[in-house]
Design an enzyme around this catalytic site. Structure first.
Site, PDB file in Angstrom:
ATOM      1  N   SER A   1       0.989  -1.245  -0.109  1.00  0.00           N
ATOM      2  CA  SER A   1      -0.336  -0.313  -0.116  1.00  0.00           C
ATOM      3  C   SER A   1       0.657   1.089  -0.060  1.00  0.00           C
ATOM      4  O   SER A   1       2.270   0.928   0.737  1.00  0.00           O
ATOM      5  CB  SER A   1      -0.837  -0.069   0.863  1.00  0.00           C
ATOM      6  OG  SER A   1      -1.660   1.225   1.268  1.00  0.00           O
TER       7      SER A   1
ATOM      8  N   TYR B   1      -1.367  -0.728  10.754  1.00  0.00           N
ATOM      9  CA  TYR B   1      -1.802  -1.179   9.309  1.00  0.00           C
ATOM     10  C   TYR B   1      -0.271  -0.897   8.615  1.00  0.00           C
ATOM     11  O   TYR B   1       0.164  -1.379   7.654  1.00  0.00           O
ATOM     12  CB  TYR B   1      -3.351  -0.474   8.901  1.00  0.00           C
ATOM     13  CG  TYR B   1      -3.247  -0.717   6.914  1.00  0.00           C
ATOM     14  CD1 TYR B   1      -3.962  -2.385   7.062  1.00  0.00           C
ATOM     15  CD2 TYR B   1      -2.523  -0.085   6.002  1.00  0.00           C
ATOM     16  CE1 TYR B   1      -4.387  -2.460   5.178  1.00  0.00           C
ATOM     17  CE2 TYR B   1      -3.273  -0.255   5.412  1.00  0.00           C
ATOM     18  CZ  TYR B   1      -3.427  -1.564   4.042  1.00  0.00           C
ATOM     19  OH  TYR B   1      -3.599  -1.639   3.453  1.00  0.00           O
TER      20      TYR B   1
ATOM     21  N   LYS C   1       2.459  -2.551   6.285  1.00  0.00           N
ATOM     22  CA  LYS C   1       2.846  -2.660   4.959  1.00  0.00           C
ATOM     23  C   LYS C   1       3.962  -2.264   4.879  1.00  0.00           C
ATOM     24  O   LYS C   1       4.634  -2.125   3.667  1.00  0.00           O
ATOM     25  CB  LYS C   1       1.113  -1.709   3.818  1.00  0.00           C
ATOM     26  CG  LYS C   1       0.585  -2.360   4.148  1.00  0.00           C
ATOM     27  CD  LYS C   1      -0.168  -3.323   3.731  1.00  0.00           C
ATOM     28  CE  LYS C   1      -1.102  -4.246   3.512  1.00  0.00           C
ATOM     29  NZ  LYS C   1      -1.384  -4.970   2.383  1.00  0.00           N
TER      30      LYS C   1
END
Length: 253
Positions: free
Chosen positions: A144, A157, A161
């Site tokens: 991402s 998160y 990533k």
């Protein structure tokens, strides 16, 4: 068409969203596909029918990426269904929208387990099987732009990533002597089932997050299929450790 004819792929999180779009594109190109779904049997069966409609072999299993025994279960099931896979797409992911000061260890551990630990050891197991067979292959990690562009309420998160993107580089370096390539696709803001609560229930928030994307809209799952086919195919045979950013230009702002 037919760029992946005779190949076999494992796609985690393949029943919906980006994973389904990639699995479908692979099937259109002649690739057999084994995919995972978390719990949505209806979506998994729908995806399975679509894949088989392209004339390839396909199957799936329900699997939670936080399961500590999930990697060997996946590798064994995929091998039983298709034989030795040539392609691994680490796509399954999870998150919560939680302010950093409110994050619990449980939130953190689950996101790290699904988004980083599982791809780490799935890549290791996939590569070990290829090496034992003297075969080459391709790993595609779906990371991402959050790996390098911070937004609020997603620290866990973003850290997962960022780790996944570094896994690409580390594994690419160590696995290159065996002809195993590892690359990343880094999506930008994309409308999927996983974030439907945002773009359906809070369209103002979605418009606010989308307004600075130079190409004028958030992503759709299909926007990543071409990049995945390219990275899985012989067209990218001299590419490893790379990151294809597919984000409508968001990361340049």
């Amino acid at each position: 068409m037919g760029r992946l004819t005779g190949q076999r792929a494992i796609v985690t999180g393949g029943a919906n969203g980006i994973g389904r779009a990639i699995a479908t594109a692979f099937a259109r190109e002649g690739c057999d596909v084994f995919f995972t779904a978390l719990r949505d049997e209806a979506a998994a069966r729908s995806t399975l029918a679509e894949l088989r409609g392209h004339g390839v072999r396909a199957d799936y299993m329900l699997l939670d990426g936080a399961d500590p025994d999930g990697v060997p279960r996946l590798m064994d099931a995929a091998a039983g269904a298709l034989g030795l896979a040539d392609i691994l797409v680490n796509n399954a992911a999870t998150t919560t929208r939680t302010a950093y000061l409110d994050l619990t260890p449980e939130d953190y551990e689950r996101v790290m387990a699904v988004n980083l630990r599982f791809p780490f050891f799935a890549t290791q197991a996939f590569a070990a099987r290829l090496r034992a067979d003297g075969a080459t292959g391709s790993v595609i990690n779906i990371s991402s732009i959050s790996a390098f562009k911070a937004v609020s309420a997603m620290a866990h998160y973003q850290c997962s990533k960022a780790g996944l993107s570094m896994l690409t580089r580390s594994a690419a370096y160590e696995l290159a002597p065996f002809g195993i390539r590892v690359n990343t696709i880094s999506p930008g803001l994309t409308a999927t089932n996983a974030n439907a609560s945002q773009w359906r229930q809070d369209p103002d928030l979605w418009r606010e997050r989308s307004k600075d994307i130079p190409l004028g809209r958030p992503g759709r799952p299909e926007d990543f299929a071409g990049a995945a086919v390219f990275l899985a195919s012989a067209e990218s045979e001299w590419m490893t450790g790379g990151d294809l950013v597919v984000d409508g230009g968001d990361a340049v702002v």
